[in-house]
Design a protein around this motif. Structure first.
Motif, PDB file in Angstrom:
ATOM      1  N   PRO A  14       0.857  -1.180   0.000  1.00 61.74           N
ATOM      2  CA  PRO A  14       0.000   0.000   0.000  1.00 61.74           C
ATOM      3  C   PRO A  14       0.902   1.241   0.000  1.00 61.74           C
ATOM      4  CG  PRO A  14      -0.589  -1.530   1.769  1.00 61.74           C
ATOM      5  CD  PRO A  14       0.719  -1.980   1.193  1.00 61.74           C
ATOM      6  N   GLN A  15       0.299   2.399  -0.043  1.00 64.97           N
ATOM      7  CA  GLN A  15       1.030   3.668  -0.070  1.00 64.97           C
ATOM      8  C   GLN A  15       2.223   3.644   0.884  1.00 64.97           C
ATOM      9  OE1 GLN A  15       0.475   6.719  -1.886  1.00 64.97           O
ATOM     10  NE2 GLN A  15       2.496   7.076  -1.034  1.00 64.97           N
ATOM     11  N   ARG A  36       0.398   4.764  -8.024  1.00 62.92           N
ATOM     12  CA  ARG A  36      -0.691   5.560  -7.427  1.00 62.92           C
ATOM     13  C   ARG A  36      -0.747   6.951  -8.042  1.00 62.92           C
ATOM     14  NH1 ARG A  36      -2.630   5.945  -1.195  1.00 62.92           N
ATOM     15  NH2 ARG A  36      -4.789   6.375  -1.787  1.00 62.92           N
ATOM     16  N   TYR A  93       3.929   0.144  -5.576  1.00 61.36           N
ATOM     17  CA  TYR A  93       2.913   0.487  -4.589  1.00 61.36           C
ATOM     18  C   TYR A  93       1.766   1.262  -5.223  1.00 61.36           C
ATOM     19  CZ  TYR A  93       4.558   5.330  -4.423  1.00 61.36           C
ATOM     20  OH  TYR A  93       4.885   6.621  -4.761  1.00 61.36           O
ATOM     21  N   CYS A  94       0.615   1.173  -4.550  1.00 61.98           N
ATOM     22  CA  CYS A  94      -0.589   1.915  -4.921  1.00 61.98           C
ATOM     23  C   CYS A  94      -1.355   2.146  -3.622  1.00 61.98           C
ATOM     24  CB  CYS A  94      -1.393   1.162  -5.985  1.00 61.98           C
ATOM     25  SG  CYS A  94      -1.837  -0.530  -5.527  1.00 61.98           S
ATOM     26  N   ALA A  95      -2.664   2.180  -3.652  1.00 62.22           N
ATOM     27  CA  ALA A  95      -3.424   2.413  -2.424  1.00 62.22           C
ATOM     28  C   ALA A  95      -3.396   1.208  -1.492  1.00 62.22           C
ATOM     29  CB  ALA A  95      -4.868   2.785  -2.750  1.00 62.22           C
ATOM     30  N   SER A  96      -3.550   0.019  -2.069  1.00 63.30           N
ATOM     31  CA  SER A  96      -3.609  -1.196  -1.246  1.00 63.30           C
ATOM     32  C   SER A  96      -2.630  -2.277  -1.695  1.00 63.30           C
ATOM     33  CB  SER A  96      -5.019  -1.784  -1.295  1.00 63.30           C
ATOM     34  OG  SER A  96      -5.292  -2.256  -2.607  1.00 63.30           O
ATOM     35  N   GLY A  97      -2.032  -2.096  -2.857  1.00 62.47           N
ATOM     36  CA  GLY A  97      -1.195  -3.122  -3.462  1.00 62.47           C
ATOM     37  C   GLY A  97      -1.929  -3.910  -4.532  1.00 62.47           C
ATOM     38  N   THR A  98      -3.245  -3.748  -4.595  1.00 61.96           N
ATOM     39  CA  THR A  98      -4.035  -4.528  -5.553  1.00 61.96           C
ATOM     40  C   THR A  98      -3.726  -4.156  -6.994  1.00 61.96           C
ATOM     41  OG1 THR A  98      -5.805  -4.781  -3.922  1.00 61.96           O
ATOM     42  CG2 THR A  98      -6.375  -5.195  -6.224  1.00 61.96           C
ATOM     43  N   TYR A 126      -3.484 -11.353  -2.218  1.00 65.13           N
ATOM     44  CA  TYR A 126      -4.389 -10.782  -3.219  1.00 65.13           C
ATOM     45  C   TYR A 126      -5.059 -11.905  -3.997  1.00 65.13           C
ATOM     46  CZ  TYR A 126      -1.795  -6.654  -1.973  1.00 65.13           C
ATOM     47  OH  TYR A 126      -1.219  -5.639  -1.265  1.00 65.13           O
TER      48      TYR A 126
END
Length: 141
Positions: A14-15, A36, A93-98, A126
């Protein structure tokens, strides 16, 4: 910091915070990919702030923001190239890793096979089973 291993050299999270970068470097990561978009986070967590901290830690930074609209074959190819260009461990990375896991899965389905991709994603926490038809189509192309 919640880093999840997908493959021996590909990790998602995540972030991340700029303050995390020394620990990320110490963990053996050599490249950080930002999936992200800046519009999702305050300035302290936008790509420029993470890039500055990443470069200060001696790592490579790649900005490749992902949305539903930008998850195109071209973007998947760019992400796949970024993973393979550094020659070391990559953290996306992104908001959740998804999103970072999905873009990896779309790029890896042809090489690893669908079952192995789904197993690797699941191992990182995931569940992408709902993507099986799409991954099957990629693997068969």
């Amino acid at each position: 910091m919640d880093i999840r291993q997908i493959t021996p050299t590909y990790f998602v999270a995540p972030q991340i915070d700029p303050a995390d970068l020394p620990d990320i470097a110490a963990a053996g990561i050599t490249t950080v990919i930002c999936n992200r978009p800046d519009g999702e986070v305050p300035p302290a967590f936008q790509a420029a702030a993470i890039e500055k901290a990443t470069l200060a830690a001696g790592l490579t930074f790649i900005n490749l923001p992902l949305t539903h609209q930008s998850m195109t074959p071209d973007t998947v190819a760019k992400h796949r190239a970024a993973i393979h260009s550094g020659g070391g461990a990559v953290l996306a990375y992104c908001a959740s890793g998804t999103r970072s896991t999905i873009v990896w899965a779309l790029g890896a389905a042809n090489d690893l096979g669908v079952n192995d991709v789904l197993t690797a994603a699941r191992g990182g926490g995931y569940d992408l089973e709902n993507m099986r038809p799409t991954l099957d189509a990629i693997a068969q192309s």
